[in-house]
Design a protein around this motif. Structure first.
Motif, PDB file in Angstrom:
ATOM      1  N   GLN A 201      -8.345  33.996   1.710  1.00 51.82           N
ATOM      2  CA  GLN A 201      -7.828  33.240   2.845  1.00 51.82           C
ATOM      3  C   GLN A 201      -7.303  31.868   2.429  1.00 51.82           C
ATOM      4  O   GLN A 201      -6.259  31.423   2.914  1.00 51.82           O
ATOM      5  CB  GLN A 201      -8.916  33.085   3.906  1.00 51.82           C
ATOM      6  CG  GLN A 201      -9.234  34.372   4.643  1.00 51.82           C
ATOM      7  CD  GLN A 201     -10.329  34.174   5.685  1.00 51.82           C
ATOM      8  OE1 GLN A 201     -11.244  33.376   5.510  1.00 51.82           O
ATOM      9  NE2 GLN A 201     -10.232  34.909   6.776  1.00 51.82           N
ATOM     10  N   LEU A 202      -8.011  31.200   1.533  1.00 50.79           N
ATOM     11  CA  LEU A 202      -7.553  29.880   1.109  1.00 50.79           C
ATOM     12  C   LEU A 202      -6.247  29.985   0.320  1.00 50.79           C
ATOM     13  O   LEU A 202      -5.356  29.139   0.479  1.00 50.79           O
ATOM     14  CB  LEU A 202      -8.614  29.179   0.267  1.00 50.79           C
ATOM     15  CG  LEU A 202      -8.398  27.672   0.093  1.00 50.79           C
ATOM     16  CD1 LEU A 202      -8.534  26.947   1.427  1.00 50.79           C
ATOM     17  CD2 LEU A 202      -9.380  27.084  -0.927  1.00 50.79           C
ATOM     18  N   ALA A 203      -6.127  31.022  -0.502  1.00 51.06           N
ATOM     19  CA  ALA A 203      -4.883  31.213  -1.254  1.00 51.06           C
ATOM     20  C   ALA A 203      -3.699  31.410  -0.311  1.00 51.06           C
ATOM     21  O   ALA A 203      -2.623  30.827  -0.503  1.00 51.06           O
ATOM     22  CB  ALA A 203      -5.021  32.408  -2.193  1.00 51.06           C
ATOM     23  N   ALA A 204      -3.910  32.229   0.723  1.00 53.18           N
ATOM     24  CA  ALA A 204      -2.818  32.550   1.643  1.00 53.18           C
ATOM     25  C   ALA A 204      -2.562  31.446   2.652  1.00 53.18           C
ATOM     26  O   ALA A 204      -1.417  31.024   2.860  1.00 53.18           O
ATOM     27  CB  ALA A 204      -3.121  33.863   2.376  1.00 53.18           C
ATOM     28  N   TYR A 205      -3.623  30.953   3.283  1.00 53.94           N
ATOM     29  CA  TYR A 205      -3.452  30.050   4.416  1.00 53.94           C
ATOM     30  C   TYR A 205      -3.575  28.568   4.053  1.00 53.94           C
ATOM     31  O   TYR A 205      -3.038  27.715   4.764  1.00 53.94           O
ATOM     32  CB  TYR A 205      -4.479  30.392   5.498  1.00 53.94           C
ATOM     33  CG  TYR A 205      -4.376  31.814   5.987  1.00 53.94           C
ATOM     34  CD1 TYR A 205      -3.129  32.362   6.310  1.00 53.94           C
ATOM     35  CD2 TYR A 205      -5.506  32.618   6.107  1.00 53.94           C
ATOM     36  CE1 TYR A 205      -3.025  33.680   6.757  1.00 53.94           C
ATOM     37  CE2 TYR A 205      -5.408  33.931   6.560  1.00 53.94           C
ATOM     38  CZ  TYR A 205      -4.168  34.452   6.878  1.00 53.94           C
ATOM     39  OH  TYR A 205      -4.069  35.749   7.314  1.00 53.94           O
ATOM     40  N   GLY A 206      -4.275  28.278   2.966  1.00 52.19           N
ATOM     41  CA  GLY A 206      -4.398  26.892   2.536  1.00 52.19           C
ATOM     42  C   GLY A 206      -3.324  26.486   1.537  1.00 52.19           C
ATOM     43  O   GLY A 206      -2.765  25.397   1.629  1.00 52.19           O
ATOM     44  N   PHE A 207      -3.051  27.395   0.594  1.00 52.87           N
ATOM     45  CA  PHE A 207      -2.036  27.099  -0.417  1.00 52.87           C
ATOM     46  C   PHE A 207      -0.663  27.641  -0.040  1.00 52.87           C
ATOM     47  O   PHE A 207       0.344  27.239  -0.614  1.00 52.87           O
ATOM     48  CB  PHE A 207      -2.455  27.671  -1.774  1.00 52.87           C
ATOM     49  CG  PHE A 207      -3.558  26.902  -2.434  1.00 52.87           C
ATOM     50  CD1 PHE A 207      -3.272  25.823  -3.263  1.00 52.87           C
ATOM     51  CD2 PHE A 207      -4.886  27.242  -2.232  1.00 52.87           C
ATOM     52  CE1 PHE A 207      -4.283  25.108  -3.882  1.00 52.87           C
ATOM     53  CE2 PHE A 207      -5.911  26.531  -2.839  1.00 52.87           C
ATOM     54  CZ  PHE A 207      -5.601  25.462  -3.660  1.00 52.87           C
ATOM     55  N   GLY A 208      -0.635  28.567   0.906  1.00 55.40           N
ATOM     56  CA  GLY A 208       0.644  29.111   1.353  1.00 55.40           C
ATOM     57  C   GLY A 208       1.241  30.149   0.436  1.00 55.40           C
ATOM     58  O   GLY A 208       2.446  30.412   0.495  1.00 55.40           O
ATOM     59  N   PHE A 209       0.419  30.779  -0.429  1.00 51.53           N
ATOM     60  CA  PHE A 209       0.939  31.813  -1.319  1.00 51.53           C
ATOM     61  C   PHE A 209       1.215  33.101  -0.547  1.00 51.53           C
ATOM     62  O   PHE A 209       0.433  33.494   0.323  1.00 51.53           O
ATOM     63  CB  PHE A 209      -0.061  32.130  -2.442  1.00 51.53           C
ATOM     64  CG  PHE A 209      -0.240  31.032  -3.444  1.00 51.53           C
ATOM     65  CD1 PHE A 209       0.821  30.598  -4.226  1.00 51.53           C
ATOM     66  CD2 PHE A 209      -1.472  30.422  -3.601  1.00 51.53           C
ATOM     67  CE1 PHE A 209       0.666  29.581  -5.147  1.00 51.53           C
ATOM     68  CE2 PHE A 209      -1.651  29.401  -4.520  1.00 51.53           C
ATOM     69  CZ  PHE A 209      -0.574  28.978  -5.300  1.00 51.53           C
ATOM     70  N   THR A 210       2.313  33.758  -0.866  1.00 46.87           N
ATOM     71  CA  THR A 210       2.556  35.120  -0.406  1.00 46.87           C
ATOM     72  C   THR A 210       1.838  36.033  -1.378  1.00 46.87           C
ATOM     73  O   THR A 210       2.169  36.061  -2.563  1.00 46.87           O
ATOM     74  CB  THR A 210       4.056  35.448  -0.386  1.00 46.87           C
ATOM     75  OG1 THR A 210       4.730  34.544   0.495  1.00 46.87           O
ATOM     76  CG2 THR A 210       4.290  36.889   0.080  1.00 46.87           C
TER      77      THR A 210
END
Length: 241
Positions: A201-210
């Protein structure tokens, strides 16, 4: 409760400066630090009024963090911003917890990476991608994390092309940092490591990674949102990857 009332009125109210900040390149955002534009923004004025910030370094830190927060949070439309402020600054225990953590990240973080992550988490919550309890947990992780641990997520995603999978020897320097803040664990079915649900979740929603699967297909985040907060198992392709 006074903190909640003041933040509800000021947090996203950057006025005319908002457009300038959002259009600025990341390398040039520091031009706002010496400017009086940021000092006159309601939230910054409020912070200085209660923290009595007089040290130039402390003042510059708050300005820089807030500018990076606004830049990351700028993807919210008017409806989402209204939903965000009504939910986050409601008179509930969870909302009060969220308001205090937001305030801490913007006013105390040594580097702007935490404020950037916070801005993206706010957008994700406003868009219904994460629930309030998940939002609070991800903020607490971000707030408590060391800067090297957060940068380790960026390094891991770059090394593995944003893949959610089992990670092996090449990932070891990054995994050690991520494990220290609960974002990675040893795999239960191999000698590698995996991201926890909060890590994904942090990778996707915090860092904005696809995020992608090892096959190259997009990773389906809906399972993360709807599932329980348990550790996840991701298959890898070999012990040398």
């Amino acid at each position: 409760m006074k903190l909640i009332r003041n933040m509800k009125d000021t947090l996203l109210n950057a006025g005319e400066a908002s457009k300038e900040i959002c259009q600025a390149a990341e390398s040039s955002i520091d031009i706002f630090i010496e400017s009086e534009v940021l000092a006159e923004i309601p939230f910054v004025e409020y912070v200085f009024s209660i923290k009595n910030a007089v040290d130039k370094y402390q003042v510059a830190k708050v300005k820089r963090n807030y500018a990076n927060f606004i830049k990351s949070a700028s993807n919210m439309n008017t409806e989402e911003a209204l939903y965000f402020t009504n939910q986050i600054f409601a008179n509930t225990e969870q909302a009060e917890e969220a308001a205090e953590t937001i305030f801490d990240i913007i006013t105390t973080s040594e580097r702007p990476i935490k404020a950037e992550i916070l801005g993206r988490l706010c957008v994700s919550f406003a868009q219904g991608k994460i629930k309030l309890d998940e939002f609070n947990s991800l903020m607490h992780i971000t707030c408590a994390a060391t800067i090297p641990a957060l940068k380790a997520m960026q390094g891991l995603m770059t090394l593995y092309n944003n893949q959610v999978r089992t990670y092996y020897q090449r990932s070891k320097p990054y995994i050690a940092q991520l494990s220290s803040i609960g974002l990675a664990i040893s795999s239960s079915n191999s000698n590698g490591w995996e991201l926890t649900e909060f890590g994904v979740q942090l990778a996707a929603y915090g860092f904005g990674f696809t995020l992608y699967q090892p096959s190259g297909e997009l990773y389906d985040m809906s399972e993360e949102v709807n599932g329980s907060n348990e550790f996840l198992i991701f298959e890898g392709n070999g012990a040398d990857t």
